[in-house]
Design a protein around this motif. Structure first.
Motif, PDB file in Angstrom:
ATOM      1  N   ARG A   1       0.879  -1.220   0.016  1.00 40.44           N
ATOM      2  CA  ARG A   1      -0.114  -0.004  -0.033  1.00 40.44           C
ATOM      3  C   ARG A   1       0.944   1.226   0.062  1.00 40.44           C
ATOM      4  O   ARG A   1       0.617   2.244  -0.364  1.00 40.44           O
TER       5      ARG A   1
ATOM      6  N   ARG B   1      -7.814  -3.033  -5.543  1.00 37.04           N
ATOM      7  CA  ARG B   1      -8.788  -2.241  -4.444  1.00 37.04           C
ATOM      8  C   ARG B   1      -7.999  -2.341  -3.117  1.00 37.04           C
ATOM      9  O   ARG B   1      -8.179  -1.388  -2.249  1.00 37.04           O
TER      10      ARG B   1
ATOM     11  N   ARG C   1      -5.379   0.617  -3.743  1.00 41.50           N
ATOM     12  CA  ARG C   1      -6.190   1.984  -4.233  1.00 41.50           C
ATOM     13  C   ARG C   1      -7.120   2.371  -3.117  1.00 41.50           C
ATOM     14  O   ARG C   1      -7.426   3.481  -2.977  1.00 41.50           O
ATOM     15  N   GLY C   2      -7.812   1.477  -2.525  1.00 39.90           N
ATOM     16  CA  GLY C   2      -9.022   1.459  -1.801  1.00 39.90           C
ATOM     17  C   GLY C   2     -10.340   1.160  -2.695  1.00 39.90           C
ATOM     18  O   GLY C   2     -10.487   1.260  -3.650  1.00 39.90           O
ATOM     19  N   ASN C   3     -11.209   0.508  -1.895  1.00 41.94           N
ATOM     20  CA  ASN C   3     -12.369  -0.023  -2.804  1.00 41.94           C
ATOM     21  C   ASN C   3     -13.291   0.884  -3.310  1.00 41.94           C
ATOM     22  O   ASN C   3     -13.620   0.562  -4.452  1.00 41.94           O
ATOM     23  N   ASN C   4     -13.370   2.091  -2.741  1.00 40.03           N
ATOM     24  CA  ASN C   4     -14.342   2.881  -3.339  1.00 40.03           C
ATOM     25  C   ASN C   4     -13.678   3.739  -4.315  1.00 40.03           C
ATOM     26  O   ASN C   4     -14.680   4.093  -5.110  1.00 40.03           O
ATOM     27  N   SER C   5     -12.400   3.628  -4.538  1.00 45.45           N
ATOM     28  CA  SER C   5     -12.022   4.443  -5.699  1.00 45.45           C
ATOM     29  C   SER C   5     -11.711   3.432  -6.952  1.00 45.45           C
ATOM     30  O   SER C   5     -11.264   4.082  -8.106  1.00 45.45           O
ATOM     31  N   VAL C   6     -12.081   2.278  -6.901  1.00 43.57           N
ATOM     32  CA  VAL C   6     -12.038   1.295  -8.162  1.00 43.57           C
ATOM     33  C   VAL C   6     -13.503   0.924  -8.599  1.00 43.57           C
ATOM     34  O   VAL C   6     -14.000   0.193  -7.817  1.00 43.57           O
ATOM     35  N   LYS C   7     -14.017   1.558  -9.910  1.00 43.33           N
ATOM     36  CA  LYS C   7     -15.090   1.060 -10.261  1.00 43.33           C
ATOM     37  C   LYS C   7     -14.886   0.001 -11.210  1.00 43.33           C
ATOM     38  O   LYS C   7     -14.139   0.096 -12.188  1.00 43.33           O
TER      39      LYS C   7
ATOM     40  N   GLU D   1     -14.573   0.783 -15.046  1.00 44.21           N
ATOM     41  CA  GLU D   1     -13.323   1.487 -15.477  1.00 44.21           C
ATOM     42  C   GLU D   1     -12.137   0.663 -15.421  1.00 44.21           C
ATOM     43  O   GLU D   1     -11.123   0.649 -16.215  1.00 44.21           O
TER      44      GLU D   1
END
Length: 256
Positions: free
Chosen positions: A82, A109, A112-118, A121
């Motif tokens: 990380r 994820r 980068r963090g779960n919420n930042s990876v769609k 995309e």
């Protein structure tokens, strides 16, 4: 840009199964630099890569590792990942039952963090990187490294690097088992990731890889410590003369 080096390894001693392998290793890498570690079999090259990444079987008994100004020698491998450290393995492991696509999404994820990876995309980015590395699209559904050739495994390692976007990539004998065409593709994949913000530590036994991933600095590891450093010409010199003279001078103290 940071005022301190990206990585400072100071007097590093590390043991495996109670046997000391690294014996006072010192190394400094600044942002954007490419360094290569060369050395004979058993000099401690893979021990260095695993110790920097935080493999739990490798115990640091003395010394410090500073990364981005932080002491990381007590951090776990995922904490180091990380922070931006990546290790391309010499012998990537198969993970039956886990698809490559799901594995890579979970890895990205995690960093980068779960919420930042769609997902949509991510899939677009994944497919673009796979195309660059000559990996067929259907590989996303295959189990990780399960039945992959040596070249396919190494391409997948560099695919991970491209997606995780580390600030320090450690490449542990990435050239082993590759034919010349696969070596070119893998090297080009690494070179695309290098930038003023991304450094690499290339660990290799041979000059061959360094014809494609060009380091500014070469270090020779013998008996668990760096015994000689220089520019790119040092790799050519070692290719011509071998390690016998350095082994006689400094001794072979390690078998990892």
């Amino acid at each position: 840009m940071s005022s301190h080096p990206l990585l400072i390894v100071d007097n590093l001693h590390a043991s495996v199964d109670g046997t000391e392998i690294l014996r006072g290793l010192n190394l400094v890498i600044n942002a954007g630099e490419v360094h290569a570690i060369m050395g004979p079999n058993g000099s401690g090259k893979s021990t260095l890569s695993n110790t920097l990444m935080g493999h739990p079987h490798y115990k640091i008994t003395e010394g410090t590792i500073l990364y981005k100004g932080q002491a990381i020698q007590d951090m776990s491998a995922d904490e180091r990942a990380r922070l931006g450290i990546f290790l391309a393995l010499q012998y990537p492991t198969a993970i039956p039952g886990v698809s490559l696509g799901n594995f890579l999404l979970a890895a990205v994820r995690s960093v980068r963090g779960n919420n930042s990876v769609k997902p949509l995309e991510f899939r677009k980015e994944l497919m673009a990187q796979m195309k660059e590395l000559g990996i067929r699209p259907d590989f996303v559904k295959r189990y990780v490294n399960d039945g992959f050739s040596g070249g396919e495994k190494k391409r997948v390692e560099i695919l991970q690097m491209a997606l995780l976007k580390p600030s320090l990539a450690i490449l542990d004998e990435t050239d082993s088992g590759l034919d010349i065409d696969a070596l070119k593709v893998v090297s080009e994949g690494v070179n695309r990731q290098l930038s003023p913000d991304v450094s690499a530590l290339v660990i290799t036994h041979y000059q061959r890889l360094l014809d494609y991933i060009k380091p500014q600095f070469i270090h020779v590891l013998v008996g668990g410590r760096i015994v000689k450093s220089g520019g790119p010409e040092l790799a050519s010199q070692l290719e011509a003369t071998g390690y016998d003279e350095l082994l006689r001078e400094f001794g072979q103290a390690s078998d990892r």
